[in-house]
Design a protein around this motif. Structure first.
Motif, PDB file in Angstrom:
ATOM      1  N   ALA A   1       0.729  -4.193   1.351  1.00  0.00           N
ATOM      2  CA  ALA A   1       0.475  -2.757   1.504  1.00  0.00           C
ATOM      3  C   ALA A   1      -0.923  -2.469   2.027  1.00  0.00           C
ATOM      4  CB  ALA A   1       0.675  -2.045   0.163  1.00  0.00           C
ATOM      5  N   THR A   2      -1.831  -3.396   1.808  1.00  0.00           N
ATOM      6  CA  THR A   2      -3.250  -3.163   2.107  1.00  0.00           C
ATOM      7  C   THR A   2      -3.522  -2.759   3.550  1.00  0.00           C
ATOM      8  OG1 THR A   2      -3.534  -5.008   0.564  1.00  0.00           O
ATOM      9  CG2 THR A   2      -5.523  -4.092   1.541  1.00  0.00           C
ATOM     10  N   PRO A   3      -2.850  -3.334   4.562  1.00  0.00           N
ATOM     11  CA  PRO A   3      -3.206  -2.994   5.946  1.00  0.00           C
ATOM     12  C   PRO A   3      -2.712  -1.634   6.419  1.00  0.00           C
ATOM     13  CG  PRO A   3      -2.056  -5.120   5.807  1.00  0.00           C
ATOM     14  CD  PRO A   3      -1.861  -4.420   4.513  1.00  0.00           C
ATOM     15  N   ILE A   4      -1.769  -1.003   5.689  1.00  0.00           N
ATOM     16  CA  ILE A   4      -1.142   0.189   6.268  1.00  0.00           C
ATOM     17  C   ILE A   4      -1.383   1.478   5.488  1.00  0.00           C
ATOM     18  CG2 ILE A   4       0.682  -1.183   7.352  1.00  0.00           C
ATOM     19  CD1 ILE A   4       2.589  -0.142   5.190  1.00  0.00           C
ATOM     20  N   LEU A   5      -1.988   1.397   4.316  1.00  0.00           N
ATOM     21  CA  LEU A   5      -2.145   2.628   3.539  1.00  0.00           C
ATOM     22  C   LEU A   5      -3.250   3.526   4.080  1.00  0.00           C
ATOM     23  CD1 LEU A   5      -1.552   1.560  -0.188  1.00  0.00           C
ATOM     24  CD2 LEU A   5      -0.238   3.199   1.158  1.00  0.00           C
TER      25      LEU A   5
ATOM     26  N   PRO B   1       2.275  -5.519  -6.166  1.00  0.00           N
ATOM     27  CA  PRO B   1       0.933  -5.976  -6.547  1.00  0.00           C
ATOM     28  C   PRO B   1      -0.121  -5.637  -5.514  1.00  0.00           C
ATOM     29  CG  PRO B   1       2.290  -7.832  -5.899  1.00  0.00           C
ATOM     30  CD  PRO B   1       3.200  -6.646  -5.984  1.00  0.00           C
ATOM     31  N   SER B   2       0.277  -5.574  -4.245  1.00  0.00           N
ATOM     32  CA  SER B   2      -0.680  -5.211  -3.205  1.00  0.00           C
ATOM     33  C   SER B   2      -1.215  -3.803  -3.426  1.00  0.00           C
ATOM     34  CB  SER B   2      -0.012  -5.314  -1.830  1.00  0.00           C
ATOM     35  OG  SER B   2      -0.910  -4.981  -0.804  1.00  0.00           O
ATOM     36  N   ALA B   3      -0.316  -2.864  -3.713  1.00  0.00           N
ATOM     37  CA  ALA B   3      -0.753  -1.490  -3.972  1.00  0.00           C
ATOM     38  C   ALA B   3      -1.605  -1.403  -5.227  1.00  0.00           C
ATOM     39  CB  ALA B   3       0.459  -0.567  -4.092  1.00  0.00           C
TER      40      ALA B   3
ATOM     41  N   CYS C   1      -1.002   5.452  -4.705  1.00  0.00           N
ATOM     42  CA  CYS C   1      -0.102   5.602  -3.563  1.00  0.00           C
ATOM     43  C   CYS C   1       0.738   4.344  -3.392  1.00  0.00           C
ATOM     44  CB  CYS C   1      -0.884   5.874  -2.279  1.00  0.00           C
ATOM     45  SG  CYS C   1      -1.722   7.466  -2.272  1.00  0.00           S
ATOM     46  N   GLY C   2       1.883   4.507  -2.761  1.00  0.00           N
ATOM     47  CA  GLY C   2       2.769   3.371  -2.549  1.00  0.00           C
ATOM     48  C   GLY C   2       3.518   3.465  -1.244  1.00  0.00           C
ATOM     49  N   THR C   3       4.117   2.343  -0.854  1.00  0.00           N
ATOM     50  CA  THR C   3       4.875   2.288   0.387  1.00  0.00           C
ATOM     51  C   THR C   3       5.870   1.149   0.302  1.00  0.00           C
ATOM     52  OG1 THR C   3       4.697   2.035   2.789  1.00  0.00           O
ATOM     53  CG2 THR C   3       3.165   0.753   1.465  1.00  0.00           C
ATOM     54  N   PHE C   4       6.909   1.231   1.105  1.00  0.00           N
ATOM     55  CA  PHE C   4       7.832   0.111   1.276  1.00  0.00           C
ATOM     56  C   PHE C   4       8.439   0.214   2.665  1.00  0.00           C
ATOM     57  CE2 PHE C   4      11.265  -2.863   0.613  1.00  0.00           C
ATOM     58  CZ  PHE C   4      10.656  -3.810  -0.208  1.00  0.00           C
TER      59      PHE C   4
ATOM     60  N   VAL D   1       6.232   1.223  -6.643  1.00  0.00           N
ATOM     61  CA  VAL D   1       4.987   0.869  -5.967  1.00  0.00           C
ATOM     62  C   VAL D   1       3.952   1.979  -6.170  1.00  0.00           C
ATOM     63  CG1 VAL D   1       3.931   0.179  -3.783  1.00  0.00           C
ATOM     64  CG2 VAL D   1       6.321  -0.418  -4.251  1.00  0.00           C
ATOM     65  N   GLY D   2       2.816   1.625  -6.717  1.00  0.00           N
ATOM     66  CA  GLY D   2       1.742   2.592  -6.945  1.00  0.00           C
ATOM     67  C   GLY D   2       1.695   3.172  -8.338  1.00  0.00           C
TER      68      GLY D   2
END
Length: 763
Positions: free
Chosen positions: A326-330, A360-362, A440-443, A734-735
């Protein structure tokens, strides 16, 4: 044997896509009428149980089975000495397997809890008692017990998970403000309500397996490869599943044991994995470690992100829990560097658990953003909005749709964020400290091909047929709604058949890819069936509509009539009778027109080779969310309770908001468990999972969960799917954990960087 089909019910007003229809199979489940894999009755059924290793590494020297074989009811004892006649199978992507035997009961021990011996008896109770009479002798060798083992080392760098642009190290060094911190998450387990297991039955060279499955076609293919059979000779039946969360997407060693035992005995064999064995018969989420450094200007504009992550894997397979997912796109950042390592340990190979990688990335990046906000003395919401990513900086592509800004602003409004006092420990009620936090979260949107049949029957009913599965997320229901919208037939006239590998091919129910995939196939098949029906109604010599002069007809409420209301109006059943048709059957799939060979179709349904990632096209496609958490921390005892949560989601068009909200809330509940309760405890002496039961491995109960408010801010995304939806199942978790961790810091002034957040860490 027959599969029980769900009885259908539903209000036609909710029957279209977007309606808030209750789940078709819900009444069956709550009344006990739904038949799960381990509940089917069989004649002459035998029962198998497993014995697992008690060491982390070594070799089986001997297995003493004499007493067990002589015990009442015992039919067979299988040990590492036995050749089960199995071959290696290919992986999820269909990679050709190695040409060598597969031994699900190995002599070489790779982790504590590995299956070593199986006992088969007339009853399960007899098998359990006989298993107690077996003695296994080991030659134990050195092992690495966990990622924190002093002998673990730094692990292996994954080149395919190394991401970078700009000069992150230099930009970080030059940034006026920076923070650096390390974050840790423990091993986590799926703990589905329904334990794993199966019943296997042979009929000559044909094998039928009743097993909870998130991917009936892929699992059937892998079983076929184990047994050296054509794919069509293996059938998986799985109409109802009691939770999977990523753990039921492939066959596992216990399944191979049951299949081999059934073949040897010539009778059906059932193997039910015990609750403790569910902790080591397959892998949960790997433990992770992350170091994150952020550099920013004094007004909060990110200048650099430097990320270094690691996760456990087994000593025999590489499986990364991608801490940099998730780190590169948030957030918008011009200088970025991320690396991920895998650390081999003596454990079962980790697997996919809800929100794999992104979860875990978020946790890392969202906690780090909060730490940066406090370093800057800035509102955490303001910092996130200032660094909103206008496009995908990793791929360079525009977003298909991205309403994370709206999720943040509308979520904040609903939560009342403007009333938040910024300073830690500044909000309280008596002895209770109050904290508010954001995560925040993403998938990613993952797309896969699927296949479906639509049958319009002579009695006017409609069948939707697919090999896809429903483990509670609502596949039965949304497929009925999809067919209803296209065909104009009320959902109470629609029957949905799922959960059988003999039915049309389907994507896996994982990675939030099933709904978008299978609704696309059903929509395509239903459209073709409607066109065929209307064509017959206009042209068939026996049709009442042939001489009306109409050039098109409408289907509404299960009736067909001229578009202008002139001429006859017939029910679907009456029209079929007039046409002299018993049924109209149409089959369609979502593969490209030039990829329709039998081999390509087989590859599409039984492997992941045709799956498309979020940037395979002109856009970068993802679901997004923003969680707002309120916690109450007892100042004296250090106990933490989540008292309120508001979560806003961008998941595109919602096929059924009622079911989507349930999915989101389920993910949030799992996130609360991750933040405050869940932790796999590993004995450093022997690598044993200490808390391998639901009494000691804590998961949330109703008493732990407040009312959860969920909000949709999404708009249809027709790049992501035919009907405009994006994934909803994975993104909910996520988040959540960082939102709670950030709220705990706000309440107490103590930053807990390793999950779960427990009272001893706070005190």
């Amino acid at each position: 044997m027959t599969i029980m089909e769900p009885r259908k019910h539903g209000d036609a007003s909710d029957g279209m896509v977007g309606g808030r229809m209750s789940r078709f199979e819900g009444s069956l489940k709550i009344t006990g009428a739904a038949t799960y894999a381990l509940e089917y009755p069989f004649d002459n059924l035998a029962h198998a149980v497993l014995l697992q290793s008690t060491i982390a590494a070594g070799r089986v020297v001997s297995v003493e089975t004499t007493a067990a074989r002589a015990a009442p009811g015992v039919l067979m004892v299988l040990t590492p000495e036995d050749d089960l006649g199995l071959k290696m199978a290919g992986d999820w992507f269909g990679t050709p397997p190695e040409d060598k035997p597969y031994q699900p009961l190995p002599r070489e021990v790779q982790f504590n809890g590995q299956s070593i011996v199986a006992v088969v008896a007339e009853t399960r109770e007899q098998a359990v008692e006989a298993a107690k009479l077996i003695t296994i002798t080991y030659d134990e060798t050195a092992s690495v017990k966990s990622i924190d083992d002093p002998n673990a080392g730094e692990g292996k760098l994954m080149d395919n998970l190394t991401v970078g642009w700009g000069d992150a190290e230099a930009a970080l060094a030059a940034a006026p403000v920076s923070i650096e911190a390390e974050y840790a998450t423990p091993r986590e387990y799926h703990v589905a309500m329904e334990p794993h297991g199966l019943t296997a039955e042979w009929n000559g060279s044909e094998l039928t397996i009743w097993e909870p499955s998130q991917w009936s076609h892929g699992m059937a293919r892998m079983y076929a490869e184990w047994c050296g059979l054509p794919n069509e000779n293996v059938r998986i039946i799985s109409p109802f599943i009691g939770g999977g969360f990523g753990s039921k997407g492939q066959p596992l060693a216990y399944g191979a044991v049951a299949v081999a035992a059934a073949k040897r005995l010539g009778r059906p064999v059932r193997l039910a994995v015990t609750r403790p064995q569910n902790f080591t018969s397959y892998g949960g989420r790997a433990a992770t470690r992350q170091k994150i450094a952020l550099g920013a200007t004094r007004d909060g504009i990110l200048q650099a992100i430097v990320h270094r992550g690691a996760s456990e894997t087994s000593i025999y397979a590489d499986y990364p829990e991608q801490t940099g997912a998730a780190t590169p796109i948030l957030y918008k950042v011009e200088n970025f560097s991320s690396q991920h390592r895998i650390v081999p340990v003596n454990s079962v190979t980790p697997g996919a658990l809800r929100g794999p990688g992104k979860n875990p990335s978020a946790y890392g990046i969202e906690c780090a953003m909060e730490e940066l906000a406090y370093k800057l003395d800035m509102d955490p919401l303001e910092l996130r909005l200032k660094n909103y990513a206008d496009h995908d900086y990793q791929s360079g592509k525009p977003w298909s749709t991205r309403r994370l800004r709206e999720a943040l602003t509308e979520g904040a409004e609903a939560f009342g964020w403007s009333r938040r006092s910024h300073a830690p420990r500044s909000m309280r009620k008596g002895k209770q400290l109050i904290g508010w936090g954001i995560g925040c979260g993403t998938f990613p949107v993952i797309r896969a091909p699927s296949d479906a049949i639509i049958r319009i029957l002579g009695n006017g009913r409609v069948e939707v047929v697919s090999g896809s599965i429903d483990m509670g997320q609502g596949t039965y229901t949304i497929l009925a709604q999809t067919a209803s919208e296209v065909l104009g037939v009320p959902t109470d006239q629609i029957d949905v058949k799922l959960g059988d590998s003999r039915l049309p091919g389907s994507a896996i129910a994982g990675g939030s890819m099933l709904a978008g995939s299978i609704t696309g196939a059903v929509h395509k098949a239903a459209t073709a069936a409607r066109d065929e029906l209307i064509g017959l109604a206009l042209s068939d010599a026996n049709s009442p509509f042939r001489d009306t002069g109409s050039n098109t007809l409408s289907l509404t409420g299960g009736r067909i009539e001229a578009a202008r209301g002139e001429g006859p109006s017939l029910s679907l059943g009456d029209l079929m009778a007039a046409l002299g048709r018993d049924e109209i059957e149409v089959r369609r799939n979502t593969l490209p027109a030039g990829a329709q060979s039998a081999q390509e179709q087989q590859q599409a349904w039984t492997t992941m080779a045709k799956v498309q990632g979020p940037t395979m096209g002109d856009y970068s496609m993802h679901s997004w969310c923003a969680h707002f958490a309120e916690v109450v921390v007892d100042e004296d005892f250090g106990t933490v309770r989540v008292s309120r949560m508001v979560s806003a989601f961008d998941c595109g068009r919602l096929y059924n908001p009622k079911l989507v909200e349930s999915q989101w809330k389920g993910g949030i509940i799992m996130g609360i468990g991750q933040a405050l309760l869940e932790e796999g405890l590993i004995d450093p002496r022997n690598g044993r999972t200490v808390n391998n039961n639901v009494g000691d491995y804590l998961v949330p109960t109703n008493a732990d969960i407040p009312d959860l408010q969920v909000i949709s801010v999404g708009v249809p995304d027709y790049e992501a799917s035919v009907l405009g939806g994006k994934g909803v199942g994975e993104v909910g978790i996520v988040g959540v954990a960082p939102a709670i961790a950030n709220a705990v810091f706000h309440a107490t002034g103590k930053r807990i960087r390793d999950l779960p957040i427990t009272l001893e860490k706070l005190l």
